[in-house]
Design a protein around this motif. Structure first.
Motif, PDB file in Angstrom:
ATOM      1  N   ILE A   1      -3.086  -8.069  10.756  1.00  0.00           N
ATOM      2  CA  ILE A   1      -2.036  -8.589   9.864  1.00  0.00           C
ATOM      3  C   ILE A   1      -1.251  -9.688  10.573  1.00  0.00           C
ATOM      4  O   ILE A   1      -1.056 -10.792  10.045  1.00  0.00           O
ATOM      5  CB  ILE A   1      -1.082  -7.463   9.422  1.00  0.00           C
ATOM      6  CG1 ILE A   1      -1.830  -6.394   8.602  1.00  0.00           C
ATOM      7  CG2 ILE A   1       0.086  -8.035   8.632  1.00  0.00           C
ATOM      8  CD1 ILE A   1      -2.353  -6.873   7.278  1.00  0.00           C
TER       9      ILE A   1
ATOM     10  N   MET B   1      -2.522  -3.814   1.595  1.00  0.00           N
ATOM     11  CA  MET B   1      -3.966  -3.697   1.805  1.00  0.00           C
ATOM     12  C   MET B   1      -4.551  -2.867   0.682  1.00  0.00           C
ATOM     13  O   MET B   1      -3.880  -1.990   0.126  1.00  0.00           O
ATOM     14  CB  MET B   1      -4.274  -3.044   3.156  1.00  0.00           C
ATOM     15  CG  MET B   1      -3.864  -3.876   4.350  1.00  0.00           C
ATOM     16  SD  MET B   1      -4.278  -3.100   5.920  1.00  0.00           S
ATOM     17  CE  MET B   1      -6.074  -3.155   5.864  1.00  0.00           C
TER      18      MET B   1
ATOM     19  N   LYS C   1      -6.467  -8.030   2.292  1.00  0.00           N
ATOM     20  CA  LYS C   1      -5.066  -8.005   2.706  1.00  0.00           C
ATOM     21  C   LYS C   1      -4.297  -9.126   2.014  1.00  0.00           C
ATOM     22  O   LYS C   1      -4.786 -10.256   1.949  1.00  0.00           O
ATOM     23  CB  LYS C   1      -4.957  -8.179   4.223  1.00  0.00           C
ATOM     24  CG  LYS C   1      -5.614  -7.064   5.020  1.00  0.00           C
ATOM     25  CD  LYS C   1      -5.568  -7.325   6.515  1.00  0.00           C
ATOM     26  CE  LYS C   1      -6.647  -8.304   6.961  1.00  0.00           C
ATOM     27  NZ  LYS C   1      -7.994  -7.731   6.913  1.00  0.00           N
TER      28      LYS C   1
END
Length: 262
Positions: A79, A120, A106
């Motif tokens: 991320i 997600m 994502k």
């Protein structure tokens, strides 16, 4: 100073070498295969051949197999790395990043150059690169060819959001003689609906919407996603390396921090 980022995803592994936090001077992608450790070694060997020794340069690993990169100085979540890499590639600090990966999708919101929120998908592979790959195999084409065919199709939909049941629907469509272009359209449409629904749950946000991951090089998918979201979705040639670029930038930041503490 050169810094190295290694992004070992569930499907493909990417590496990036960035000079002075600015220019991407070396990059590579390869299938992850069954062993992340073997893949990490293959990337190491490639770096050595190109003159970028991980033993002498800061290196950060990210992705599904990040714990299997012994020469990385640190591991950072995908991320963070995708967000940082996207900001660098697209030259913006306000972004919504859509990363369609092999096993997950994502949605990352970037504000002032930092991750402020993310979503997600669940453990289902619908709406991911793996879903596209399975459907392409069923149609006996490559994923990129399926996306090209989809632009010429229409009039068919896939109702199931489960990969297994969706594959059964595709097989039924083949059995009744439906054109491959129409089935391909239904496959891409299914992915776009899943991803756009997920992105729609990310309330608010400003700035551009950009695509990263292995599917960012598929023009029809990008256009379909733009239409579904009602805004232009940006892509870039280096977009699939966003995670690795972000890891390389993280490696540089770590090196500078450690130098300042000495």
């Amino acid at each position: 100073m050169y810094s190295i980022g290694v992004d070992i995803g569930s499907t493909c592994a990417k590496l990036a070498v960035v000079e002075d936090g600015r220019e991407l001077v070396c990059h590579m992608v390869m299938p992850t295969g069954w062993s992340s450790g073997d893949t990490a070694q293959a990337l190491y060997d490639h770096l050595e051949r190109q003159g970028y020794s991980p033993g002498n340069m800061p290196c950060v690993a990210t992705g599904y197999g990040r714990l299997n990169v012994p020469y990385a100085k640190k591991t950072v979540t995908e991320i963070t790395c995708h967000g940082r890499g996207a900001c660098h590639i697209y030259g913006a600090g306000q972004l919504t990043v859509i990363d369609i990966g092999g096993q997950d999708t994502k949605i990352i919101r970037i504000e002032n150059g930092a991750v402020s929120d993310f979503l997600m998908n669940d453990k289902c592979s619908a709406g991911t690169g793996r879903f596209l790959e399975i459907m392409a195999n069923t149609l006996a084409v490559r994923p990129e060819e399926l996306c090209r065919m989809a632009a010429e199709g229409g009039g068919v939909s896939i109702s199931s959001m489960c990969t297994v049941f969706a594959e059964s629907e595709v097989i039924s469509l083949i059995g009744r003689g439906e054109k491959r272009e129409n089935i391909a359209f239904a496959v891409v449409d299914s992915i776009v609906k899943k991803v756009s629904s997920q992105a729609g749950r990310m309330a608010g946000g400003q700035g551009a919407v950009c695509l990263t991951g292995g599917l960012c090089g598929y023009p029809y998918l990008r256009q379909s996603l733009s239409d579904a979201l009602g805004c232009g979705v940006r892509t870039a040639e280096e977009g699939r390396y966003a995670g690795a670029v972000g890891a390389a930038l993280s490696a540089l930041a770590l090196e500078k921090q450690q130098s300042a503490e000495k």
